[in-house]
Design an enzyme around this catalytic site. Structure first.
Site, short mmCIF file in Angstrom:
data_model
loop_
_atom_site.label_atom_id
_atom_site.label_comp_id
_atom_site.label_asym_id
_atom_site.label_seq_id
_atom_site.Cartn_x
_atom_site.Cartn_y
_atom_site.Cartn_z
N SER A 178 0.62 -1.13 0.14
CA SER A 178 -0.37 0.24 -0.31
C SER A 178 0.97 1.11 -0.15
O SER A 178 2.08 1.43 0.46
CB SER A 178 -0.91 -0.23 1.25
OG SER A 178 -1.82 1.25 1.35
N TYR A 193 -2.74 -0.60 10.36
CA TYR A 193 -2.17 -0.92 8.86
C TYR A 193 -1.05 -0.24 8.09
O TYR A 193 -0.60 -1.23 7.27
CB TYR A 193 -3.32 0.14 7.76
CG TYR A 193 -3.34 -0.97 6.48
CD1 TYR A 193 -4.03 -1.77 6.74
CD2 TYR A 193 -3.42 1.05 5.79
CE1 TYR A 193 -4.34 -1.51 5.02
CE2 TYR A 193 -3.23 0.28 4.63
CZ TYR A 193 -3.94 -1.08 4.54
OH TYR A 193 -3.92 -0.64 2.35
N LYS A 197 1.55 -2.63 6.47
CA LYS A 197 2.13 -3.07 4.75
C LYS A 197 4.06 -2.06 4.36
O LYS A 197 3.80 -3.37 3.59
CB LYS A 197 1.18 -1.62 3.82
CG LYS A 197 -0.21 -1.88 4.06
CD LYS A 197 -0.53 -3.02 2.90
CE LYS A 197 -1.94 -4.26 3.62
NZ LYS A 197 -2.05 -5.16 2.46
N THR A 228 -13.26 1.09 -3.32
CA THR A 228 -14.48 -0.25 -3.68
C THR A 228 -15.36 0.73 -2.87
O THR A 228 -15.98 1.35 -2.53
CB THR A 228 -13.05 -1.20 -3.28
OG1 THR A 228 -12.74 -0.53 -1.13
CG2 THR A 228 -11.97 -0.65 -3.79
#
Length: 286
Positions: A178, A193, A197, A228
């Site tokens: 990411s 997160y 990543k 998304t």
């Protein structure tokens, strides 16, 4: 200044007036295009039942895969996803319900996939989750869970695929990093997160160096903000900020990862390993 000469119809030969030749058939495509073919190959996509994972799975199937395994923990989306791939592309697609953090289950699933689909050539490590907590309030259990899925799940997918790729004489493993592995996102807090990543990207490079001798290529894709279904669950003020901070002033679409995934999976990238490809609309270029 001399004016350019103009050709009248009477100066043209019959061949000049003939319609253009039709596009070449697939077998006649230039070598550069043939290198993207995945004919006779088998792929595994973790987290491939929906969203970015499904978009990349579709791209690989469109290049002629013989078989594809969709690994996901949710059969309500996994089974329909596999059926959809078979119906649309004619690929032998199978769903495997597996928790990517379960070592024994992962190794058992890859052994079954190798037996049922006839090998493993490509793996896309797409399973992942995100949490948004202020660092000082982050529940440690949730921190561990996220790291186990995003980082640990990617590790287990690669490790589980290794013996079968080695036996095949090589393969391609695509990790999903990411832009969050390169920068700290704003305005949302997501320390776990971001760390996971960054870990995925550096782990990919370590795999690439260790496994180059086995002709197993390891690379990663680092998406930026992608449009998304999850977007609807985020604060729309965040979404507006994300767009304003992206040089292309928009979010990416899932299909915009498809070409990159296909390139990394195929022989078109045969001398590429240990590389992270940013697909972020220029966000990390700033």
């Amino acid at each position: 200044m001399v004016a350019p000469s103009l050709t009248s119809p009477s100066d043209l030969s019959p061949s000049d007036l003939a319609p253009p030749s039709p596009a070449p058939a697939a077998a006649e495509l230039p070598m550069a295009f043939q290198q993207f073919a995945l004919t006779s190959k088998v792929a595994v996509v973790t987290g491939g039942a929906q969203g970015l994972g499904f978009a990349m799975a579709s791209s690989l199937c469109s290049a002629g895969l013989a078989g594809i395994a969709i690994i996901d923990i949710n059969p309500l989306v996994g089974e329909p996803a596999a059926c959809s791939l078979t119906k649309q592309f004619g690929t032998n697609a199978k769903f495997y319900r597996v928790d990517v953090t379960d070592e024994l289950a992962m190794k058992s699933a890859f052994a079954t996939i190798n037996e049922e689909l006839g090998g493993i050539d490509v793996v896309v490590c797409s399973a992942g989750v995100v949490d948004n907590y202020n660092a000082e309030d982050y529940p440690y259990a949730k921190f561990q869970r996220l790291m186990n899925i995003n980082l640990g799940g990617s590790f287990l997918a690669a490790q589980s695929a290794f013996p079968y790729m080695k036996a095949r004489g090589g393969g391609s493993i695509i990790f999903i990093g990411s832009m969050s592995g390169h920068i700290v996102n704003f305005p949302q807090p997501q320390i776990a997160y971001n760390a996971s990543k960054a870990g995925v990207i550096h782990m990919m490079k370590s795999f690439a160096v260790e496994w180059a001798k086995y002709k197993i290529r390891c690379n990663s894709i680092s998406p930026g903000y992608m449009h998304t279904g999850l977007i609807e669950s985020f604060d729309q003020n965040w979404v507006n900020t994300w767009k304003s901070m992206t040089p292309m002033a928009r979010m990416g679409e899932p299909h915009e990862l498809q070409g990159v995934a296909l390139w990394l999976a195929s022989n078109a990238s045969s001398f590429v390993t240990g590389t992270d490809v940013a697909v972020d609309g220029g966000y990390t270029a700033m």
